[in-house]
Structures are given as structure tokens and as C-alpha cells.
Write an enzyme that holds these catalytic residues in place. Structure first.
Site, mmCIF file in Angstrom:
data_model
loop_
_atom_site.group_PDB
_atom_site.id
_atom_site.type_symbol
_atom_site.label_atom_id
_atom_site.label_comp_id
_atom_site.label_asym_id
_atom_site.label_seq_id
_atom_site.Cartn_x
_atom_site.Cartn_y
_atom_site.Cartn_z
ATOM 1 N N CYS A 67 0.848 -1.205 0.000
ATOM 2 C CA CYS A 67 0.000 0.000 0.000
ATOM 3 C C CYS A 67 0.882 1.254 0.000
ATOM 4 C CB CYS A 67 -0.911 -0.009 1.238
ATOM 5 S SG CYS A 67 -2.006 1.419 1.273
ATOM 6 N N CYS A 103 0.393 4.938 6.973
ATOM 7 C CA CYS A 103 -0.220 4.763 8.298
ATOM 8 C C CYS A 103 0.765 4.009 9.212
ATOM 9 C CB CYS A 103 -1.540 3.999 8.174
ATOM 10 S SG CYS A 103 -2.594 4.633 6.851
ATOM 11 N N CYS A 158 0.405 0.323 10.362
ATOM 12 C CA CYS A 158 -0.070 -0.696 9.421
ATOM 13 C C CYS A 158 1.026 -1.559 8.798
ATOM 14 C CB CYS A 158 -0.882 -0.024 8.313
ATOM 15 S SG CYS A 158 -1.646 -1.261 7.245
ATOM 16 N N CYS A 208 -16.667 -9.362 5.707
ATOM 17 C CA CYS A 208 -15.997 -8.079 5.451
ATOM 18 C C CYS A 208 -14.758 -8.307 4.601
ATOM 19 C CB CYS A 208 -15.549 -7.443 6.762
ATOM 20 S SG CYS A 208 -16.869 -7.257 7.951
ATOM 21 N N CYS A 261 -19.615 -6.302 3.754
ATOM 22 C CA CYS A 261 -18.931 -5.069 4.151
ATOM 23 C C CYS A 261 -17.622 -5.014 3.379
ATOM 24 C CB CYS A 261 -18.654 -5.100 5.656
ATOM 25 S SG CYS A 261 -17.723 -3.651 6.230
ATOM 26 N N CYS A 272 -19.565 2.000 8.665
ATOM 27 C CA CYS A 272 -18.785 1.365 9.723
ATOM 28 C C CYS A 272 -17.552 2.242 9.909
ATOM 29 C CB CYS A 272 -18.388 -0.052 9.297
ATOM 30 S SG CYS A 272 -17.228 -0.858 10.424
ATOM 31 N N ARG A 332 -17.828 -2.624 17.927
ATOM 32 C CA ARG A 332 -17.088 -3.879 17.724
ATOM 33 C C ARG A 332 -15.776 -3.906 18.516
ATOM 34 N NH1 ARG A 332 -16.356 -4.605 12.055
ATOM 35 N NH2 ARG A 332 -18.496 -5.326 12.102
HETATM 36 N N1 SAM Z 1 -6.633 0.443 3.104
HETATM 37 C C1 SAM Z 1 -7.914 0.769 3.566
HETATM 38 C C2 SAM Z 1 -7.914 1.958 4.467
HETATM 39 O O1 SAM Z 1 -6.951 2.140 5.200
HETATM 40 O O2 SAM Z 1 -8.863 2.730 4.456
HETATM 41 C C3 SAM Z 1 -8.641 -0.373 4.234
HETATM 42 C C4 SAM Z 1 -7.889 -1.366 5.091
HETATM 43 S S1 SAM Z 1 -7.165 -0.741 6.580
HETATM 44 C C5 SAM Z 1 -6.071 -2.040 7.040
HETATM 45 C C6 SAM Z 1 -8.516 -0.772 7.725
HETATM 46 C C7 SAM Z 1 -8.258 -0.332 9.146
HETATM 47 O O3 SAM Z 1 -7.606 -1.353 9.862
HETATM 48 C C8 SAM Z 1 -7.399 0.879 9.387
HETATM 49 O O4 SAM Z 1 -8.062 2.084 9.171
HETATM 50 C C9 SAM Z 1 -7.067 0.712 10.858
HETATM 51 O O5 SAM Z 1 -8.035 1.349 11.658
HETATM 52 C C10 SAM Z 1 -7.105 -0.799 11.059
HETATM 53 N N2 SAM Z 1 -5.752 -1.335 11.328
HETATM 54 C C11 SAM Z 1 -4.774 -1.515 10.429
HETATM 55 N N3 SAM Z 1 -3.658 -1.978 11.007
HETATM 56 C C12 SAM Z 1 -3.928 -2.108 12.328
HETATM 57 C C13 SAM Z 1 -3.165 -2.524 13.455
HETATM 58 N N4 SAM Z 1 -1.888 -2.874 13.348
HETATM 59 N N5 SAM Z 1 -3.765 -2.541 14.668
HETATM 60 C C14 SAM Z 1 -5.075 -2.166 14.778
HETATM 61 N N6 SAM Z 1 -5.829 -1.754 13.744
HETATM 62 C C15 SAM Z 1 -5.265 -1.706 12.539
HETATM 63 FE FE1 SF4 Z 2 -2.762 1.296 3.401
HETATM 64 FE FE2 SF4 Z 2 -2.720 0.166 5.765
HETATM 65 FE FE3 SF4 Z 2 -3.133 2.779 5.581
HETATM 66 FE FE4 SF4 Z 2 -5.062 1.032 4.735
HETATM 67 S S1 SF4 Z 2 -4.311 1.328 6.824
HETATM 68 S S2 SF4 Z 2 -4.300 2.887 3.689
HETATM 69 S S3 SF4 Z 2 -3.743 -0.613 3.993
HETATM 70 S S4 SF4 Z 2 -1.246 1.687 4.990
#
Ligand code: SAM
Ligand code: SF4
Ligand code: DTB
Length: 352
Positions: free
Chosen positions: A59, A63, A66, A103, A134, A194, A266
Site C-alpha cells: 500500500c 499509516c 499498518c 468483510c 462489508c 462502519c 465492535r
Molecule cells: N486500506 C484501507 C484503508 O486504510 O482505508 C482499508 C484497510 S485498513 C487495514 C482498515 C483499518 O484497519 C485501518 O483504518 C485501521 O483502523 C485498522 N488497522 C490496520 N492496522 C492495524 C493494526 N496494526 N492494529 C489495529 N488496527 C489496525
Molecule cells: Fe494502506 Fe494500511 Fe493505511 Fe489502509 S491502513 S491505507 S492498507 S497503509
């Protein structure tokens, strides 16, 4: 005058009011949350959602929590968009295991228009199995949200993650208003929203209050509010983040329950590192939905039979599907699950 927690759905919370909810003695907060919970929900029911990663890793976003960001070396195996057939296979397994919502998550900044025919096909096929659907695919433009809604997608997940004040410490490649805009496009399309966040990222109590204030002051509350506990993944900038006091996590759930009394809250990522007692407290605080699958997108989650055993010990039953599933079919699935969970603990595993 009614105490604030007895008032109907509100969208005008001030930061001070939210912080005051957090600051109460723990038992008072739990009592309020459970009182609110009982007005709208059966306190002995939990909704079960199964999560599947339909496109993993690589990606472009940054973030800091992530494991799927291409900017961090987390040793993740990258996967292209899954074939529709594979998604259907997984959805059938989820249904057989007793989940009511499926989901699908993709590691995208936002979907490309060329991806839409594939993901809308996934929605139609999964829905035809009688599951709620979802998706979480990143930011959505208005036409993209409408295409997903037209395909029958029930929920779209897009998290605010944290407060506007702390947001810059977490992600720099998209703004807080980008996130709010996507939520607006989802709402406008007629899909259910959500939206939630993550705690344990080094934010302050005021930031946790700020996140919940943003969610509850949206023109309409998200129908589903995932509260994630940070899963610390090696290689991400937050890998060494200090553990959040588990009671602060429970307080966050309780305050979410009080502020958004009609939403499903949740107990989301992070359960793998929570013991049964902490999860039971989360349910008492008003959480009434979980991810029910052996793994989340890329990290571990408690095994399905472990979850069934926990629900069984707490006399909690899975919430029934709200859409077109044959009721006798679903009752049979759940009955079998509960029976096997009831007997599981009577046997020890002679293999280990
Ligand atoms: N890429 C898309 C986005 O970010 O909008 C969708 C997938 S993203 C992985 C969905 C959510 O997963 C993130 O917004 C975050 O809140 C949660 N998430 C991701 N990594 C995480 C982690 N290590 N611990 C807890 N929540 C996490
Ligand atoms: Fe990409 Fe992870 Fe951020 Fe979703 S949460 S936009 S998968 S870096
Ligand atoms: C949400 O709030 N939590 C889920 C879901 N929405 C898509 C994702 C949790 C991801 C945890 C880290 C991982 O497994 O990669």
C-alpha cells in the site's frame, strides 16, 4: 433532569462532556454503559463478522500502525486482488462457521475505477449466499460509493483512526477531512457506515475522547463502530509503542456505547492479546460485535472454536442475520457450533 447517559441519540457532544464520561469512577462508567446497552440491545447477543483480505500489502500510504504499508519492512507476503471464486469459497466457509457478515479489506489508498467491476461482483456473489456484506477499500469518490451501493454492499468501513489533533502523528498521506469526505460519500450512497478507530498508538485520553466525539457528532451515527487495540507489528513505526492500560481500552468502549447507543460497537483488532476476562469486560461495557475468523487482514485473531467456547461460558449467543438468510438454516449452523463448543472443554488435546 435526565443524566446525559439517559438522553436519546445526540450529535452535539462537547469535548468536556466526553472527557467527563471518561473520568468517572470505573464502576459508574460500566454501570451507565450497561444501562444504555440494555435499552437498545439484547445484552447476551454478539454479532459475528468474518474478515478477509482481498488484496494484501504494497500500500502506498504511510499509516504508522499498518503492516501493509509498502514503506515499512514487515516481511509481509504481497498478494494481488483475489479471484472472485476464492472470495466465494471463503465466504461459504464463514457462513458455515456461523458468521452473519463478511468483510472484505484491500490495502489500497482508494480503489481504481478499473477495480470496481471485480469488487462489485464479489459483493453480489457473497450477498447471494445470504451474508451481509462489508468492504474497506480506502477512500471512495461519490461515484465509487454509489457503484458499491448499487451492487448491494450493506456496509462500508472507513476509520477515522484517532482524534484530528493526533492524526498527523499517525498518517501523513491523507488528511482527516479526506476521511470525513469518504464517510459523507458512503452515507450519501445509502450504504451503512462502519467507522471507528485505534487506541494504544501513544495518544492521550483527550485524543480518545476526540475520536469518539468526531464519530458521535457526525450527522448520523455510524451503524457499526470498530474499536481496535493497536496490534504492534515488527517493522512498523509503532512496533515499540507502550501498552495501553487495558482498563483505558474498556473505558473507550464504554464511552462509545454511551455516546452511540444504537450502534454496534465492535471489539475489533487486538483480541489475540486479550484474555477472556478482559473480553468479558468489553462485552459488559457494551461491545456487541467481534471479528470471528482465525486471522484479521494480516495478523492473528482468536480461533473460531476458542471464541465459541468463550461466548458459551458467558451465555452469549451470536446475533442472527438481519437479511435474506433462511432462518432454519442459520439456527442449525449456530446450534451445531454451540454444541461443539460446549463439549470441546471436556476433552484434552492428547497430541500436544
Ligand atoms: N486500506 C484501507 C484503508 O486504510 O482505508 C482499508 C484497510 S485498513 C487495514 C482498515 C483499518 O484497519 C485501518 O483504518 C485501521 O483502523 C485498522 N488497522 C490496520 N492496522 C492495524 C493494526 N496494526 N492494529 C489495529 N488496527 C489496525
Ligand atoms: Fe494502506 Fe494500511 Fe493505511 Fe489502509 S491502513 S491505507 S492498507 S497503509
Ligand atoms: C477495522 O476497524 N479493523 C479491521 C477492519 N476494520 C478492516 C482491520 C484490523 C487489521 C489489523 C491488522 C492486520 O491484521 O493487518
Amino acid at each position: 433532569m435526565l443524566p446525559s447517559y439517559m438522553k436519546p441519540v445526540r450529535h452535539d457532544w462537547t469535548k468536556q462532556q466526553v472527557e467527563d464520561l471518561f473520568e468517572q469512577p470505573f464502576n459508574d462508567l460500566m454501570f451507565q454503559a450497561q444501562s444504555v446497552h440494555r435499552k437498545k440491545f439484547n445484552p447476551n447477543e454478539v454479532q459475528l463478522s468474518t474478515l478477509l483480505s482481498i488484496k494484501t500489502g504494497a500500500c502506498p500510504e504511510d499509516c504508522k500502525y499498518c503492516p501493509q504499508s509498502a514503506r515499512y519492512d514487515t516481511g509481509l507476503e504481497v498478494e494481488k486482488l483475489l479471484a472472485v471464486e476464492k472470495v466465494i469459497e471463503e465466504a461459504k466457509l464463514a457462513k458455515d462457521a456461523g458468521a452473519t457478515r463478511f468483510c472484505m479489506g484491500a490495502a489500497w489508498r482508494s480503489p481504481k475505477d478499473k477495480d470496481l467491476p471485480y469488487v462489485t461482483k464479489m459483493v453480489q456473489e457473497v450477498k447471494s449466499l445470504g451474508l451481509e456484506t462489508c468492504m474497506t477499500l480506502g477512500m471512495l469518490k461519490e461515484n465509487q460509493a454509489q457503484a458499491l451501493a448499487d451492487a448491494g454492499l450493506d456496509y462500508y468501513n472507513h476509520n477515522l483512526d484517532t482524534s484530528p489533533e493526533y492524526y498527523g502523528e499517525v498518517t501523513t498521506t491523507r488528511t482527516y477531512s479526506d476521511r470525513i469526505n469518504t464517510l459523507g460519500n458512503v452515507r450519501k450512497s445509502g450504504m451503512k457506515v462502519c467507522a471507528g478507530g485505534i487506541v494504544g498508538m501513544g495518544e492521550s485520553k483527550a485524543d480518545r475522547a476526540g475520536l469518539l466525539m468526531q464519530l458521535a457528532n457526525l450527522p448520523q451515527h455510524p451503524e457499526s463502530v470498530p474499536i481496535n487495540m493497536l496490534v504492534k507489528v515488527d517493522g512498523t513505526p509503532f512496533e515499540d509503542e507502550k501498552d495501553l492500560d487495558p482498563f483505558e481500552f474498556i473505558r473507550t468502549i464504554a464511552v462509545a456505547r454511551i455516546m452511540m447507543p444504537e450502534s454496534h460497537v465492535r471489539l475489533s483488532a487486538g483480541r489475540e492479546s486479550m484474555n477472556d476476562e478482559l473480553q468479558a469486560l468489553a462485552f459488559l461495557a457494551g461491545a456487541n460485535s467481534i471479528f470471528y475468523c482465525d486471522s484479521l487482514l494480516t495478523t492473528a485473531n482468536p480461533k473460531a472454536n476458542q471464541d465459541m467456547a468463550l461466548l458459551n461460558r458467558l451465555d452469549i449467543v451470536p446475533e442472527k442475520n438481519k437479511i435474506n438468510i433462511d432462518p432454519s438454516d442459520q439456527e442449525e449452523i449456530l446450534h451445531k457450533k454451540i454444541l461443539s463448543a460446549k463439549t470441546d472443554h471436556l476433552f484434552y488435546n492428547a497430541v500436544n
